[in-house]
Scaffold this motif. Structure first.
Motif, mmCIF file in Angstrom:
data_model
loop_
_atom_site.group_PDB
_atom_site.id
_atom_site.type_symbol
_atom_site.label_atom_id
_atom_site.label_comp_id
_atom_site.label_asym_id
_atom_site.label_seq_id
_atom_site.Cartn_x
_atom_site.Cartn_y
_atom_site.Cartn_z
ATOM 1 N N SER A 104 60.550 21.257 45.580
ATOM 2 C CA SER A 104 59.628 20.178 45.890
ATOM 3 C C SER A 104 58.403 20.274 44.969
ATOM 4 O O SER A 104 57.861 21.360 44.778
ATOM 5 C CB SER A 104 59.209 20.318 47.362
ATOM 6 N N GLY A 105 58.035 19.162 44.379
ATOM 7 C CA GLY A 105 56.874 19.149 43.489
ATOM 8 C C GLY A 105 57.203 19.494 42.046
ATOM 9 O O GLY A 105 56.313 19.554 41.196
ATOM 10 N N SER A 106 58.486 19.707 41.722
ATOM 11 C CA SER A 106 58.841 20.112 40.355
ATOM 12 C C SER A 106 58.877 18.933 39.385
ATOM 13 O O SER A 106 59.009 19.127 38.180
ATOM 14 C CB SER A 106 60.188 20.845 40.354
ATOM 15 N N GLY A 107 58.791 17.706 39.924
ATOM 16 C CA GLY A 107 58.705 16.552 39.028
ATOM 17 C C GLY A 107 59.950 15.679 38.986
ATOM 18 O O GLY A 107 60.071 14.806 38.115
ATOM 19 N N LYS A 108 60.865 15.880 39.925
ATOM 20 C CA LYS A 108 62.135 15.134 39.916
ATOM 21 C C LYS A 108 61.923 13.628 40.079
ATOM 22 O O LYS A 108 62.450 12.825 39.313
ATOM 23 C CB LYS A 108 63.059 15.638 41.038
ATOM 24 N N SER A 109 61.144 13.259 41.088
ATOM 25 C CA SER A 109 60.917 11.824 41.320
ATOM 26 C C SER A 109 60.140 11.215 40.160
ATOM 27 O O SER A 109 60.443 10.099 39.720
ATOM 28 C CB SER A 109 60.151 11.604 42.626
ATOM 29 N N VAL A 149 72.362 8.496 38.198
ATOM 30 C CA VAL A 149 71.461 9.657 38.207
ATOM 31 C C VAL A 149 70.907 9.795 39.613
ATOM 32 O O VAL A 149 70.304 8.857 40.134
ATOM 33 C CB VAL A 149 70.293 9.490 37.208
ATOM 34 N N ILE A 150 71.140 10.949 40.234
ATOM 35 C CA ILE A 150 70.609 11.159 41.582
ATOM 36 C C ILE A 150 69.700 12.371 41.617
ATOM 37 O O ILE A 150 69.985 13.414 41.030
ATOM 38 C CB ILE A 150 71.723 11.371 42.636
ATOM 39 N N VAL A 151 68.587 12.227 42.325
ATOM 40 C CA VAL A 151 67.715 13.349 42.637
ATOM 41 C C VAL A 151 68.062 13.756 44.057
ATOM 42 O O VAL A 151 68.118 12.906 44.949
ATOM 43 C CB VAL A 151 66.237 12.912 42.570
ATOM 44 N N THR A 152 68.345 15.036 44.254
ATOM 45 C CA THR A 152 68.706 15.439 45.618
ATOM 46 C C THR A 152 68.441 16.914 45.904
ATOM 47 O O THR A 152 68.503 17.752 45.009
ATOM 48 C CB THR A 152 70.199 15.118 45.899
ATOM 49 N N GLU A 197 61.730 22.622 36.981
ATOM 50 C CA GLU A 197 60.792 23.600 37.510
ATOM 51 C C GLU A 197 59.447 23.272 36.900
ATOM 52 O O GLU A 197 59.343 23.190 35.671
ATOM 53 C CB GLU A 197 61.224 25.001 37.032
ATOM 54 N N ASP A 198 58.464 23.037 37.748
ATOM 55 C CA ASP A 198 57.103 22.892 37.231
ATOM 56 C C ASP A 198 56.958 21.857 36.124
ATOM 57 O O ASP A 198 56.244 22.083 35.150
ATOM 58 C CB ASP A 198 56.678 24.251 36.660
ATOM 59 N N GLY A 199 57.638 20.745 36.239
ATOM 60 C CA GLY A 199 57.497 19.675 35.264
ATOM 61 C C GLY A 199 58.365 19.816 34.024
ATOM 62 O O GLY A 199 58.270 19.001 33.111
ATOM 63 N N SER A 200 59.188 20.858 33.993
ATOM 64 C CA SER A 200 60.069 21.044 32.835
ATOM 65 C C SER A 200 61.531 21.123 33.271
ATOM 66 O O SER A 200 61.817 21.478 34.410
ATOM 67 C CB SER A 200 59.735 22.352 32.104
#
Ligand SMILES: Nc1ncnc2c1ncn2[C@@H]1O[C@H](COP(=O)(O)OP(=O)(O)OP(=O)(O)O)[C@@H](O)[C@H]1O
Ligand SMILES: [Mg+2]
Length: 219
Positions: free
Chosen positions: A22-27, A189-192, A208-211
């Motif tokens: 959560s918060g890694s930048g997926k969305s 493409v799915i984020v899950t 991870e962390d925006g990368s």
């Protein structure tokens, strides 16, 4: 949120999952891919130090489009499915699916409604075509939302936690739908966070962390 050094190309026909904490930048990444968001423009004075970020949808740089043009590209090329379906609850299942088609203007109203019912039929919901969205079950609503995302035959279907709000049985139904769409060549493409759903894709990208820290083919 800053995505750092993200370089991702999705090819036609691929079925890709994006996973990560959560918060890694997926969305953030998904919304950029779908033109719901644009990369921030680099400050002009900063240009030689900071590479300009860019998102291409079907070969067109989203930077070069006005907001209105980008909205058209989205409606024509991109299908979105969210964790919460955002159906218009006063409208029927079929009307919810027909609305993006009306907006595109490629088909007559009558054809749009016929196409909407045909899409519902594909997801075993033909009998619910005339039912108002707020009188459908959660699983039915999510299937209607997927049908709506497919309304204009998008180049790519993007989904953010499409099973996040569903029980196990309905999650399976949705996972099966994605599989059969992918088998028919639909780019997805799915984020899950759902590991079993993520592993049904053919390629898995980890953030991870925006990368992007991993990008692997799945068998
Ligand atoms: N509109 C925004 N403005 C500023 N920061 C934001 C915005 N949206 C998200 N963020 C921040 O960006 C980071 C990544 O958010 P993002 O929503 O992409 O994460 P995520 O990987 O989708 O997480 P989750 O699994 O919880 O949905 C988070 O630290 C978040 O707080
Ligand atoms: Mg998210």
């Amino acid at each position: 949120m800053i995505l750092k050094g993200v370089d991702l190309t999705i090819k036609r026909g691929e079925y890709v999952s994006i996973v990560g904490a959560s918060g890694s930048g997926k969305s953030t990444l998904l919304y950029l891919l779908g033109g719901l968001d644009r990369p921030d423009r680099t400050d002009e004075n900063d240009r030689q130090f900071t590479p300009r970020s860019a998102v291409f949808i079907d070969g067109r740089n989203t930077h070069d489009l006005t907001d209105a043009q980008l909205a058209l590209v989205r409606n024509e090329k991109i299908g979105f499915v969210f964790q919460f379906h955002y159906l218009l609850k006063e409208f029927t299942a079929a009307e919810n699916i027909a609305l993006p088609m009306f907006k595109l203007g490629r088909w007559s109203r009558h054809e749009c409604m016929k196409r909407a019912v045909a899409l519902l039929d594909r997801f075993n919901l033909a009998s619910k075509a005339k039912r108002r969205a707020n009188r459908l079950s959660g699983g039915e609503q999510q299937r209607v939302a997927i049908a709506r995302a497919l309304a204009n035959e998008p180049a790519v279907l993007l989904a953010d936690e499409p099973t996040g709000n569903l029980d196990r049985k309905n999650s399976e139904v949705v996972a099966d739908i994605f599989n059969s769409l992918a088998a028919n060549g639909q780019t997805i493409v799915i984020v899950t966070h759902d590991q079993s759903l993520a592993h049904r894709a053919r390629r898995m990208v980890t953030m991870e962390d925006g990368s992007i820290t991993a990008d692997e083919a799945l068998t």
